[in-house]
Design a protein around this motif. Structure first.
Motif, PDB file in Angstrom:
ATOM      1  N   LEU A  36       5.283   9.126   0.370  1.00 41.31           N
ATOM      2  CA  LEU A  36       6.065   9.344   1.590  1.00 41.31           C
ATOM      3  C   LEU A  36       5.204   9.723   2.797  1.00 41.31           C
ATOM      4  O   LEU A  36       5.396   9.183   3.891  1.00 41.31           O
ATOM      5  CB  LEU A  36       7.119  10.423   1.347  1.00 41.31           C
ATOM      6  CG  LEU A  36       8.107  10.152   0.204  1.00 41.31           C
ATOM      7  CD1 LEU A  36       9.225  11.172   0.219  1.00 41.31           C
ATOM      8  CD2 LEU A  36       8.679   8.744   0.310  1.00 41.31           C
ATOM      9  N   ALA A  37       4.263  10.629   2.631  1.00 41.34           N
ATOM     10  CA  ALA A  37       3.481  11.092   3.788  1.00 41.34           C
ATOM     11  C   ALA A  37       2.274  10.207   4.055  1.00 41.34           C
ATOM     12  O   ALA A  37       2.126   9.658   5.147  1.00 41.34           O
ATOM     13  CB  ALA A  37       3.056  12.541   3.569  1.00 41.34           C
ATOM     14  N   TRP A  38       1.394  10.042   3.058  1.00 38.27           N
ATOM     15  CA  TRP A  38       0.129   9.349   3.288  1.00 38.27           C
ATOM     16  C   TRP A  38       0.315   7.845   3.468  1.00 38.27           C
ATOM     17  O   TRP A  38      -0.364   7.224   4.296  1.00 38.27           O
ATOM     18  CB  TRP A  38      -0.822   9.634   2.128  1.00 38.27           C
ATOM     19  CG  TRP A  38      -2.219   9.158   2.361  1.00 38.27           C
ATOM     20  CD1 TRP A  38      -2.850   8.145   1.719  1.00 38.27           C
ATOM     21  CD2 TRP A  38      -3.161   9.669   3.312  1.00 38.27           C
ATOM     22  NE1 TRP A  38      -4.127   7.976   2.200  1.00 38.27           N
ATOM     23  CE2 TRP A  38      -4.351   8.905   3.183  1.00 38.27           C
ATOM     24  CE3 TRP A  38      -3.123  10.692   4.264  1.00 38.27           C
ATOM     25  CZ2 TRP A  38      -5.469   9.143   3.973  1.00 38.27           C
ATOM     26  CZ3 TRP A  38      -4.253  10.921   5.045  1.00 38.27           C
ATOM     27  CH2 TRP A  38      -5.403  10.152   4.883  1.00 38.27           C
TER      28      TRP A  38
ATOM     29  N   ILE B 124      11.497  12.801   4.093  1.00 36.43           N
ATOM     30  CA  ILE B 124      10.979  14.145   3.845  1.00 36.43           C
ATOM     31  C   ILE B 124      11.837  15.136   4.605  1.00 36.43           C
ATOM     32  O   ILE B 124      12.019  15.015   5.819  1.00 36.43           O
ATOM     33  CB  ILE B 124       9.510  14.278   4.302  1.00 36.43           C
ATOM     34  CG1 ILE B 124       8.610  13.304   3.532  1.00 36.43           C
ATOM     35  CG2 ILE B 124       9.015  15.715   4.090  1.00 36.43           C
ATOM     36  CD1 ILE B 124       7.156  13.334   3.984  1.00 36.43           C
ATOM     37  N   ASP B 125      12.406  16.102   3.884  1.00 32.58           N
ATOM     38  CA  ASP B 125      13.191  17.164   4.503  1.00 32.58           C
ATOM     39  C   ASP B 125      12.292  18.387   4.694  1.00 32.58           C
ATOM     40  O   ASP B 125      11.584  18.803   3.761  1.00 32.58           O
ATOM     41  CB  ASP B 125      14.387  17.545   3.625  1.00 32.58           C
ATOM     42  CG  ASP B 125      15.430  16.439   3.589  1.00 32.58           C
ATOM     43  OD1 ASP B 125      15.573  15.732   4.596  1.00 32.58           O
ATOM     44  OD2 ASP B 125      16.088  16.273   2.543  1.00 32.58           O
TER      45      ASP B 125
ATOM     46  N   LEU C 107      10.418  18.711   1.102  1.00 32.43           N
ATOM     47  CA  LEU C 107      11.036  18.164  -0.103  1.00 32.43           C
ATOM     48  C   LEU C 107      11.380  16.704   0.114  1.00 32.43           C
ATOM     49  O   LEU C 107      11.711  16.288   1.232  1.00 32.43           O
ATOM     50  CB  LEU C 107      12.308  18.939  -0.476  1.00 32.43           C
ATOM     51  CG  LEU C 107      12.142  20.416  -0.839  1.00 32.43           C
ATOM     52  CD1 LEU C 107      13.516  21.072  -1.016  1.00 32.43           C
ATOM     53  CD2 LEU C 107      11.313  20.572  -2.093  1.00 32.43           C
ATOM     54  N   GLN C 108      11.280  15.912  -0.952  1.00 34.45           N
ATOM     55  CA  GLN C 108      11.639  14.501  -0.896  1.00 34.45           C
ATOM     56  C   GLN C 108      13.122  14.348  -1.200  1.00 34.45           C
ATOM     57  O   GLN C 108      13.676  15.038  -2.061  1.00 34.45           O
ATOM     58  CB  GLN C 108      10.810  13.713  -1.916  1.00 34.45           C
ATOM     59  CG  GLN C 108      11.158  12.242  -2.013  1.00 34.45           C
ATOM     60  CD  GLN C 108      12.173  11.928  -3.130  1.00 34.45           C
ATOM     61  OE1 GLN C 108      12.463  12.792  -3.948  1.00 34.45           O
ATOM     62  NE2 GLN C 108      12.682  10.723  -3.143  1.00 34.45           N
ATOM     63  N   SER C 109      13.758  13.455  -0.465  1.00 30.31           N
ATOM     64  CA  SER C 109      15.164  13.151  -0.766  1.00 30.31           C
ATOM     65  C   SER C 109      15.437  11.679  -0.458  1.00 30.31           C
ATOM     66  O   SER C 109      14.680  11.028   0.267  1.00 30.31           O
ATOM     67  CB  SER C 109      16.109  14.051   0.032  1.00 30.31           C
ATOM     68  OG  SER C 109      15.982  13.826   1.418  1.00 30.31           O
ATOM     69  N   PHE C 110      16.521  11.153  -1.032  1.00 26.82           N
ATOM     70  CA  PHE C 110      16.896   9.745  -0.864  1.00 26.82           C
ATOM     71  C   PHE C 110      18.185   9.677  -0.058  1.00 26.82           C
ATOM     72  O   PHE C 110      19.185  10.345  -0.393  1.00 26.82           O
ATOM     73  CB  PHE C 110      17.087   9.087  -2.224  1.00 26.82           C
ATOM     74  CG  PHE C 110      17.476   7.644  -2.148  1.00 26.82           C
ATOM     75  CD1 PHE C 110      16.535   6.663  -1.874  1.00 26.82           C
ATOM     76  CD2 PHE C 110      18.801   7.258  -2.328  1.00 26.82           C
ATOM     77  CE1 PHE C 110      16.893   5.327  -1.799  1.00 26.82           C
ATOM     78  CE2 PHE C 110      19.173   5.923  -2.261  1.00 26.82           C
ATOM     79  CZ  PHE C 110      18.213   4.955  -1.996  1.00 26.82           C
ATOM     80  N   VAL C 111      18.162   8.875   1.018  1.00 33.64           N
ATOM     81  CA  VAL C 111      19.331   8.703   1.880  1.00 33.64           C
ATOM     82  C   VAL C 111      19.855   7.284   1.691  1.00 33.64           C
ATOM     83  O   VAL C 111      19.206   6.311   2.103  1.00 33.64           O
ATOM     84  CB  VAL C 111      18.982   8.965   3.360  1.00 33.64           C
ATOM     85  CG1 VAL C 111      20.211   8.759   4.240  1.00 33.64           C
ATOM     86  CG2 VAL C 111      18.416  10.367   3.541  1.00 33.64           C
ATOM     87  N   GLU C 112      21.010   7.170   1.088  1.00 35.19           N
ATOM     88  CA  GLU C 112      21.578   5.860   0.768  1.00 35.19           C
ATOM     89  C   GLU C 112      21.751   5.000   2.008  1.00 35.19           C
ATOM     90  O   GLU C 112      21.535   3.776   1.981  1.00 35.19           O
ATOM     91  CB  GLU C 112      22.931   6.048   0.072  1.00 35.19           C
ATOM     92  CG  GLU C 112      23.514   4.771  -0.507  1.00 35.19           C
ATOM     93  CD  GLU C 112      22.742   4.249  -1.719  1.00 35.19           C
ATOM     94  OE1 GLU C 112      22.624   3.017  -1.861  1.00 35.19           O
ATOM     95  OE2 GLU C 112      22.240   5.086  -2.493  1.00 35.19           O
TER      96      GLU C 112
END
Length: 369
Positions: free
Chosen positions: A26-28, A81-82, A93-98
């Protein structure tokens, strides 16, 4: 975060973890910017190019196309990323947004026997690991790291089958590799990376070097930790070339010629490490050379021992007005004077000892695995 590979040794589990890794994916590699309305292909490309199938097959043909990358990127969309602040500390924290995920089917490996329809990251993982190149690419990496840099296609196919038979569990594969005749035959065939050279030298000799100088040395050697020059790592041809010899020599001199006060500050006893309780079977120079070679894990032939002994037992003296005329002719800057190396703690042993350590660490056999 401890990846599953470190726990159970399974490479597929490792790549599954990487699909959801906050730092790497997610970040790199821009996973947090990969959304349905504006896809980012960075992670999709590295997931295949470095992590799984590799860019080409054993015969040099492309494994995937740019269209495949674009489709794969859509399957990976939706991660964010939240950012939170708890008790004054920032937490990610990582999260998934549909709503940010590209819905519908995507086709990868289009037009090949391994063409698959995928919808999300889980599908990408399963479809990718059904491709035979995953095991082959992993086999190539293992072979080049532990055996030699020029594996044959039959050897790679054979090792890839072992990987598949063990369902990508690396531990039994590595056990078989490390017990193989190929590993035994490869001794001295692989060049150490700069990080291996530096870390190995410091561990073997015990010479102290604080973090600042370790980081500086790694930068001088072109392999600063977590900042590789390229995603493909070091080129062995470059490592074996003349351009890399001088930087390593400079680092050795920086390490070995630290002042006695610096050594004392870190509680390091140069004499105790290399000259204490030497055997009396040979001269002090011979026994010191054997001790250094043993410490560095290298074997010297008789000619090398003789040359090093000559170095240890001869000292360069500058010519002055009071110097012997027989040794200092007109315009002569200096001369060699034979003076047997003395390993006594009260003797002037340091210059020769430090030089011998550096010389042995420059030998080609020390630079090879």
């Amino acid at each position: 975060k401890v990846h599953k590979l470190a726990i159970n040794g399974n490479y597929k589990s490792y790549m599954d973890d990487m699909n959801n890794d906050l730092l790497m994916h997610l970040a790199w590699l821009d996973g947090e910017d990969n959304h349905n309305y504006e896809p980012n292909e960075n992670w999709a490309r590295e997931f295949w190019e470095l992590g799984t199938v590799g860019p080409t097959s054993l015969d040099g043909n492309p494994v995937y196309s740019d269209l495949d990358i674009a489709q794969a990127a859509l399957a990976f969309t939706g991660n964010v990323i939240d950012y939170y602040t708890i008790n004054g500390h920032g937490i990610c924290l990582q999260s998934f947004v549909e709503g940010l995920h590209a819905q519908g089917p995507k086709t990868i490996f289009n037009g090949t026997p391994y063409q698959s329809v995928v919808y999300n990251a889980k599908d990408m993982l399963e479809a990718t690991f059904r491709h035979p190149r995953v095991a082959e690419h992993l086999a190539e990496d293992i072979w080049k790291e532990f055996i030699n840099g020029t594996p044959s296609a039959p050897a790679i196919k054979q090792l890839a089958q072992v990987i598949r038979d063990n369902n990508f569990d690396i531990k039994p594969v590595m056990r078989q590799v490390m017990l193989s005749q190929a590993v035994y035959n490869s001794r001295g065939a692989l060049i150490k990376y700069p990080s291996e050279m530096l870390a190995g030298f410091l561990r073997q000799t015990g010479i102290p070097l604080d973090y600042y100088y370790v980081d500086q040395s790694m930068g001088d050697l072109g392999q600063r930790v977590l900042q590789p020059a390229t995603v493909f790592g070091w080129n062995e041809r470059a490592l074996s070339g003349e351009a890399w010899v001088l930087p390593w020599w400079n680092e050795l001199l920086m390490i070995t010629t630290q002042s006695t006060e610096e050594f004392t500050e870190y509680g390091y006893d140069l004499h105790g490490h290399f000259l204490a309780n030497l055997s009396t079977q040979g001269t002090a120079a011979q026994e010191a050379i054997k001790r250094i070679a043993s410490t560095l894990g290298i074997t010297l032939n008789a000619a090398q021992v003789a040359m090093l002994e000559e170095y240890m037992d001869n000292y360069w003296r500058e010519c002055h007005s009071w110097s012997p005329q027989s040794k200092c002719g007109q315009g002569q800057a200096g001369y060699l004077e034979r003076d047997a190396f003395d390993a006594n703690p009260a003797a002037d042993y340091e210059m020769k000892l430090r030089g011998a350590i550096s010389i042995l660490a420059m030998l080609p056999q020390y630079r090879m695995k």
